[in-house]
Scaffold this motif. Structure first.
Motif, short mmCIF file in Angstrom:
data_model
loop_
_atom_site.label_atom_id
_atom_site.label_comp_id
_atom_site.label_asym_id
_atom_site.label_seq_id
_atom_site.Cartn_x
_atom_site.Cartn_y
_atom_site.Cartn_z
N ALA A 150 119.64 -27.78 -64.72
CA ALA A 150 120.07 -29.16 -64.48
C ALA A 150 119.21 -30.18 -65.19
O ALA A 150 119.70 -31.17 -65.71
N ASN A 151 117.90 -29.98 -65.23
CA ASN A 151 117.01 -30.96 -65.84
C ASN A 151 116.90 -30.82 -67.35
O ASN A 151 116.38 -31.70 -68.01
N ALA A 152 117.39 -29.72 -67.89
CA ALA A 152 117.21 -29.42 -69.31
C ALA A 152 117.66 -30.52 -70.26
O ALA A 152 116.93 -30.87 -71.18
N PRO A 153 118.86 -31.10 -70.10
CA PRO A 153 119.30 -32.07 -71.11
C PRO A 153 118.49 -33.37 -71.09
O PRO A 153 118.60 -34.17 -71.98
N LEU A 154 117.67 -33.54 -70.08
CA LEU A 154 116.92 -34.78 -69.95
C LEU A 154 115.50 -34.66 -70.47
O LEU A 154 114.70 -35.57 -70.29
N THR A 155 115.17 -33.56 -71.11
CA THR A 155 113.80 -33.34 -71.57
C THR A 155 113.77 -32.98 -73.05
O THR A 155 114.77 -32.59 -73.65
N ASP A 195 125.90 -25.23 -64.08
CA ASP A 195 126.75 -26.31 -63.58
C ASP A 195 126.00 -27.64 -63.60
O ASP A 195 126.54 -28.66 -64.02
N GLY A 196 124.75 -27.63 -63.12
CA GLY A 196 123.96 -28.86 -63.09
C GLY A 196 123.66 -29.40 -64.48
O GLY A 196 123.68 -30.61 -64.70
N CYS A 197 123.40 -28.50 -65.41
CA CYS A 197 123.14 -28.91 -66.79
C CYS A 197 124.38 -29.57 -67.39
O CYS A 197 124.28 -30.63 -68.02
N LEU A 198 125.53 -28.97 -67.18
CA LEU A 198 126.77 -29.54 -67.72
C LEU A 198 127.10 -30.87 -67.06
O LEU A 198 127.61 -31.78 -67.72
N ALA A 199 126.81 -31.00 -65.77
CA ALA A 199 127.03 -32.28 -65.10
C ALA A 199 126.15 -33.37 -65.72
O ALA A 199 126.59 -34.50 -65.93
N ALA A 200 124.89 -33.04 -66.03
CA ALA A 200 123.99 -34.00 -66.67
C ALA A 200 124.45 -34.30 -68.09
O ALA A 200 124.41 -35.46 -68.53
#
Length: 100
Positions: free
Chosen positions: A10-15, A41-46
């Motif tokens: 989930a946090n991946a796209p933000l770093t 799912d969390g990564c794709l939502a971000a």
């Protein structure tokens, strides 16, 4: 079967680590290493809230297989959809798993 599995959380796209992961994926693929990227799912939502990432969209052109769960949005990406059992089997069968 992929030799390497990258799991984007989930946090991946933000770093900055996300971009580093994409660079690693493309480098491995350039050398013909079978590689899969599992976008959670969390990564794709971000990612859905962010501008399109050119490198992420080019992964399939480099031979990287990108997968998602049945419940995750596609975010306009070319993603193979796997059920929970198939995702767990993918993780178990890979020689190297890296989580970002």
């Amino acid at each position: 079967m992929a030799n390497q599995l990258y799991i984007a959380t989930a946090n991946a796209p933000l770093t900055d680590r996300f971009q580093e992961m994409l660079d690693m994926l493309m480098t491995g693929a350039a050398f013909g290493q079978p590689t899969t990227l599992w976008l959670t799912d969390g990564c794709l939502a971000a990612l859905a809230l962010m501008p399109p990432n050119e490198h992420l969209q080019q992964l399939a052109d480099f031979g990287v297989t990108c997968v998602r769960s049945e419940n995750a949005p596609s975010c306009g990406l070319n993603l193979k959809t796997l059920n929970a059992e198939a995702l767990l089997a993918l993780r178990a069968d890979c020689k190297q798993v890296m989580v970002f």
